[in-house]
Design a protein around this motif. Structure first.
Motif, mmCIF file in Angstrom:
data_model
loop_
_atom_site.group_PDB
_atom_site.id
_atom_site.type_symbol
_atom_site.label_atom_id
_atom_site.label_comp_id
_atom_site.label_asym_id
_atom_site.label_seq_id
_atom_site.Cartn_x
_atom_site.Cartn_y
_atom_site.Cartn_z
ATOM 1 N N SER A 120 0.804 -1.206 0.000
ATOM 2 C CA SER A 120 0.000 0.000 0.000
ATOM 3 C C SER A 120 0.842 1.264 0.000
ATOM 4 C CB SER A 120 -0.962 0.008 1.182
ATOM 5 O OG SER A 120 -0.234 0.012 2.377
ATOM 6 N N HIS A 121 2.055 1.179 0.439
ATOM 7 C CA HIS A 121 2.853 2.399 0.433
ATOM 8 C C HIS A 121 4.186 2.255 -0.279
ATOM 9 C CE1 HIS A 121 5.296 5.731 1.958
ATOM 10 N NE2 HIS A 121 4.157 6.390 1.879
ATOM 11 N N GLN A 167 3.964 1.376 -3.931
ATOM 12 C CA GLN A 167 3.231 2.365 -4.723
ATOM 13 C C GLN A 167 4.024 3.645 -4.930
ATOM 14 O OE1 GLN A 167 -0.727 2.637 -5.092
ATOM 15 N NE2 GLN A 167 -1.332 1.493 -3.267
ATOM 16 N N GLU A 168 4.780 3.982 -3.893
ATOM 17 C CA GLU A 168 5.511 5.253 -3.909
ATOM 18 C C GLU A 168 6.435 5.369 -5.134
ATOM 19 O OE1 GLU A 168 4.695 7.524 -1.667
ATOM 20 O OE2 GLU A 168 6.066 8.984 -2.560
ATOM 21 N N ARG A 223 4.448 5.306 -8.408
ATOM 22 C CA ARG A 223 3.755 6.570 -8.696
ATOM 23 C C ARG A 223 4.728 7.579 -9.319
ATOM 24 N NH1 ARG A 223 3.333 11.122 -6.208
ATOM 25 N NH2 ARG A 223 4.396 10.311 -4.378
ATOM 26 N N LYS A 224 5.958 7.555 -8.786
ATOM 27 C CA LYS A 224 6.952 8.493 -9.326
ATOM 28 C C LYS A 224 7.279 8.170 -10.775
ATOM 29 C CE LYS A 224 9.146 10.690 -5.561
ATOM 30 N NZ LYS A 224 10.351 10.336 -4.815
ATOM 31 N N GLN A 259 5.364 6.713 -12.865
ATOM 32 C CA GLN A 259 4.224 7.124 -13.683
ATOM 33 C C GLN A 259 4.200 8.639 -13.863
ATOM 34 O OE1 GLN A 259 1.169 4.972 -11.344
ATOM 35 N NE2 GLN A 259 0.590 4.078 -13.323
ATOM 36 N N MET A 260 4.539 9.331 -12.761
ATOM 37 C CA MET A 260 4.543 10.794 -12.810
ATOM 38 C C MET A 260 5.572 11.303 -13.816
ATOM 39 S SD MET A 260 2.634 12.806 -11.151
ATOM 40 C CE MET A 260 2.428 14.097 -9.980
ATOM 41 N N ARG A 283 0.430 -1.053 -11.352
ATOM 42 C CA ARG A 283 -0.457 -0.394 -10.388
ATOM 43 C C ARG A 283 -1.736 -1.210 -10.221
ATOM 44 N NH1 ARG A 283 -1.175 3.868 -7.534
ATOM 45 N NH2 ARG A 283 0.909 4.441 -8.142
ATOM 46 N N LYS A 328 -7.663 -7.511 1.445
ATOM 47 C CA LYS A 328 -8.540 -6.732 2.317
ATOM 48 C C LYS A 328 -9.941 -7.316 2.435
ATOM 49 C CE LYS A 328 -6.565 -2.097 1.996
ATOM 50 N NZ LYS A 328 -6.610 -0.927 1.104
ATOM 51 N N PHE A 345 7.046 18.349 -8.463
ATOM 52 C CA PHE A 345 5.807 18.117 -9.230
ATOM 53 C C PHE A 345 4.762 19.137 -8.840
ATOM 54 C CE2 PHE A 345 6.869 13.313 -9.211
ATOM 55 C CZ PHE A 345 7.582 13.424 -10.377
ATOM 56 N N THR A 376 0.461 9.489 -0.314
ATOM 57 C CA THR A 376 0.371 8.334 -1.201
ATOM 58 C C THR A 376 -0.624 7.310 -0.670
ATOM 59 O OG1 THR A 376 2.753 8.567 -1.222
ATOM 60 C CG2 THR A 376 1.827 6.796 -2.551
ATOM 61 N N SER A 381 -0.958 9.780 -9.979
ATOM 62 C CA SER A 381 0.178 9.182 -10.662
ATOM 63 C C SER A 381 0.373 9.774 -12.063
ATOM 64 C CB SER A 381 0.008 7.661 -10.721
ATOM 65 O OG SER A 381 -1.253 7.366 -11.280
#
Lengths: 643, 146
Positions: free
Chosen positions: A418-419, A422-423, A426-427, A429-430, A462, A473, B18, B90, B113
């Motif tokens: 979850s963190h 993803q962190e 996400r970068k 993807q960014m 993702r 969950k 960003f 996040t 994202s």
């Protein structure tokens, strides 16, 4: 005063008697007055009755002991007349008034005092039929009855009789004459006849010739040894067990017989109960023991021996022997625990390992308690073979530990997914999206392609992470189930998939669906996953068609085995005309990360159906899949109906 | 109209970049100040009331003093108790979201994202009429997840 024969036995009878007995003789040959008599014998009852006097009252002047004037006056009367005197006295003792019957009679060289507390026992009909005076007539031949009054013997719990042998011409004992028998015999035999005395034992009870009694008594008489036997007699059709002790006295035998019918009955019951207990212990794999803590021997039930692989009584019943069965590592533990329990009379409950006769390792559990009885301490307890339980328990413990580890792993995974995962994603993807935005048009065609592939891959990743998260969950939901209208669920799911349905021009057919008890968002996920799955595995060139059907079935009649009988289920069928799958995969497709196709062919994380299964299971339902390759697939979901 | 003063508290340099680029990209009249953790945020806010921004974007996972602690410290401070705080994290964990609202966050934004999405949500947040929404404060209204 001297007792000649069978002293101890007589003293015991006399001492046990409820009658207080006092015997006094004149202090000098010339003494004529009872005042001048000295106490020569007293039984225990007399000593306690005259408790104001020293314990050893022998040789004390009668006057000192018997300070009831009336008693002395009457004693003098007996001395004068030579006849018995009977009278009652009343004694006040603490809060109670006690009535005593007193008899004074000439006896041997002196006077005999008998004081009997008057109880109902003494005023029965029988008592009145046998007036005290008549006792005199029986005394004639019987030395023993000269010792003390008949009352002592009659009030005794035992049958007491005196037998004289009758010899045949060869000089062997062929029968015994009953010279004296006390009233107890009449009570026990329910026989009112006054003429037992004078009969022989074979006349009185002919079977004595066959049951061995005559033989035993004859042998006792000849050898002079004491004899004991317990036999059953039938008196007036009533069975009576008598335990008899025969003692030779002078030229006859004195017999003491106790009615042990009740004990015999208990014994028979006890025997039966013991057998039942023994059987129960064998079945239950339990043994029991009783240990007099002052001793080294332990009384085991038969099954204790069997638990250790032996036959009953096959090993030494000493405490130390038991310790030799112990596993070396448990030796000290058990020893100290028993020592402790033995010392503090405490309760013990312990499990230990033993090696049985065949050197098999078994787990035993003993639970024991101590109790006191008649001044002795006993430990009673049970021994159980708990090997099976221990083994099952240890497997369970291992499984539990595994489960705990798995849960901890899963939690850690959740945190990571979850963190931490993803962190960086996400970068990526960014940056990709910025690169795309800023460099669009400036990148070469190939670079543009690379960028698209990076974007696709990171989106996939993702997606995968999100699916993993929702899979893990499913069980974490804190929401309470509510009434959920499955029509709403279907509509929401279709809305989520609207874009894809449009793009594919898919045809969705459905009937009115029922209401169930559940978690709305999970059921939406279930529907979306199943329909999404059908939209994913479509056949090229064929318009996708998906049918959603709902019906009610009984768990009993359903083809699905895992359903509970007598419960109604909502049966939901999702039928498509897609690529289907082979029958051999119908279980496998629900397993986590099972993909039947290469990932380039069809998008998917391999988690969608696993999530479905988990959701259905957490709703106490079931899910099955049926497929025909290149024809289509059918997923069936069973959810319990509302009660 | 005065410039909207925005404070961004985030330890991640890339994310701060960003954010700054996106804010610049939406061409609204804003003034951005950036800090690296909760501690420096509190120091900044307590030093001078002139520093009080119109809106704070607060990351949760930060060293020294994390976003939760910083949020609590803000709400404990009398003159900051009505400060608009947007959580910018996040994490999409339900319990994190719940917790920040319990501790007095006004809005929750999951870090997007893609850059265009970031611009979109910043525009949405900045343009909101805060004063109006504050009177009718509902979690759903302010929970912006992208």
């Amino acid at each position: 005063m001297k007792f000649n024969v069978a002293d101890d036995i007589f003293r015991k009878i006399v001492d046990d008697s409820d009658t207080a007995i006092l015997y006094a003789e004149p202090s000098t040959p010339k003494a004529v007055h009872a005042k001048e008599y000295l106490v020569k014998y007293s039984n225990q009852k007399a000593q306690s009755f005259f408790s104001i006097f020293p314990k050893n009252i022998e040789n004390h002047p009668l006057e000192e002991l018997v300070n009831y004037d009336e008693l002395l006056i009457l004693a003098n009367k007996v001395l004068e007349t030579g006849y018995d005197e009977n009278f009652n006295i009343i004694v006040k003792e603490a809060d109670s008034i006690l009535n005593y019957h007193v008899r004074i009679k000439p006896f041997s060289k002196g006077l005999l005092f008998e004081l009997a507390q008057i109880k109902p026992k003494f005023i029965t009909d029988k008592e009145s039929k046998l007036p005290l005076g008549s006792a005199k007539s029986r005394n004639r031949e019987l030395e023993i009855s000269n010792l003390f009054g008949i009352r002592v013997l009659d009030s005794n719990d035992s049958i007491i009789c005196y037998l004289k042998p009758i010899f045949n011409i060869k000089g062997a004992v062929e029968d015994f004459r009953i010279d004296y028998i006390n009233n107890r015999m009449r009570e026990i035999a329910n026989d009112d006849s006054a003429f037992i005395e004078g009969q022989t034992i074979l006349e009185y009870y002919p079977k004595n010739a066959e049951n061995g009694v005559l033989e035993i008594l004859a042998e006792g008489y000849i050898s002079g040894e004491n004899k004991e036997y317990t036999k059953e007699f039938i008196f007036n059709e009533k069975a009576v067990w008598l335990a008899t002790k025969a003692v030779k006295m002078n030229d006859g035998l004195i017999l003491f017989s106790k009615d042990v019918s009740q004990e015999k009955k208990y014994e028979a019951q006890l025997f039966l109960q013991n057998r039942l207990l023994s059987e129960a212990e064998r079945v239950a794999n339990i043994g029991s023991f009783r240990w007099n803590l002052a001793k080294e021997h332990i009384k085991y039930s038969d099954n204790v021996y069997r638990l250790f692989g032996y036959d009953p009584n096959e090993f030494d019943d000493k405490y130390d022997r038991l310790l030799t069965f112990l596993h070396p590592n448990d030796f000290e533990k058990v020893k100290s625990s028993f020592k402790e329990a033995r010392k503090n009379k405490s309760k013990s409950d312990l499990v230990f390992r033993v090696y049985t006769r065949s050197q098999e390792l078994r787990y035993m559990n003993t639970i024991a308690e101590c109790y006191q009885k008649e001044g002795n301490w006993y430990m009673v307890g049970v021994i159980r073979d708990v090997t099976k339980q221990i083994e099952a328990e240890s497997i369970l413990q291992i499984k539990n530990a595994e489960l705990k580890r798995t849960n901890a792993d899963l939690e850690a995974f959740n945190r990571v997914a979850s963190h931490d995962l993803q962190e960086p994603l996400r970068k990526i993807q960014m940056f990709v999206s910025r690169l795309h935005e800023e460099e669009e048009g400036r990148l070469g065609k190939r670079s543009q392609g690379y960028l698209s592939k990076i974007k696709y891959s990171s989106d996939r990743m993702r997606n995968l992470i999100n699916n993993l998260l929702s899979y893990s969950k499913v069980d974490e939901v804190s929401e309470q189930p509510t009434r959920v209208d499955l029509n709403d669920v279907l509509n929401n799911a279709l809305e989520d998939l609207a874009e894809r349905i449009n793009d594919l021009d898919a045809q969705i057919e459905s009937v009115s669906l029922p209401v169930v008890n559940g978690i709305q968002f999970q059921l939406e996920q279930l529907f979306a996953n199943l329909i999404g799955n059908s939209l994913k595995y479509i056949k090229e060139g064929v318009q996708p068609k998906i049918k959603v059907i709902g019906s009610i079935v009984n768990g009993n009649k359903s083809e699905e085995e895992s359903l509970l009988s007598n419960i109604n289920y909502v049966k939901l069928q999702f039928i498509d005309n897609g690529i289907g799958f082979e029958k051999k995969y119908q279980e496998k497709i629900f397993e986590i990360f099972q993909r039947l196709h290469g990932k380039t062919e069809f998008s998917g994380t391999g988690l969608g159906l696993s999530i479905c299964k988990k959701i259905v299971q957490s709703h106490n339902g079931a899910i099955t899949a049926k497929g025909v390759l290149n024809k289509g697939a059918e997923f069936t979901v069973y959810l319990p109906t509302l009660l | 109209m005065d410039k909207l003063k925005i404070l961004l508290v985030d330890d991640d340099e890339d994310d701060r970049q960003f954010f700054a680029d996106a804010l610049e990209g939406i061409e609204l009249n804003t003034d951005l100040h950036q800090l690296e953790n909760g501690k420096s945020c509190m120091e900044f806010l307590l030093k001078d009331t002139d520093n009080t921004p119109d809106l704070v974007f607060l990351d949760l996972n930060m060293p020294i003093m994390n976003g939760f602690e910083c949020l609590e410290a803000i709400r404990r401070t009398p003159h900051l108790k009505d400060l608009l705080v947007a959580i910018y994290s996040t994490s999409s964990a339900e319990r994190d979201i719940e917790e920040t609202f319990e501790k007095g966050a006004n809005i929750y934004i999951k870090k997007p994202s893609s850059f265009s999405e970031l611009k979109k949500s910043l525009k949405q947040v900045v343009k909101m009429n805060w004063a109006y929404h504050l009177n009718d404060f509902k979690k759903e209204n302010f929970l912006l997840k992208i």
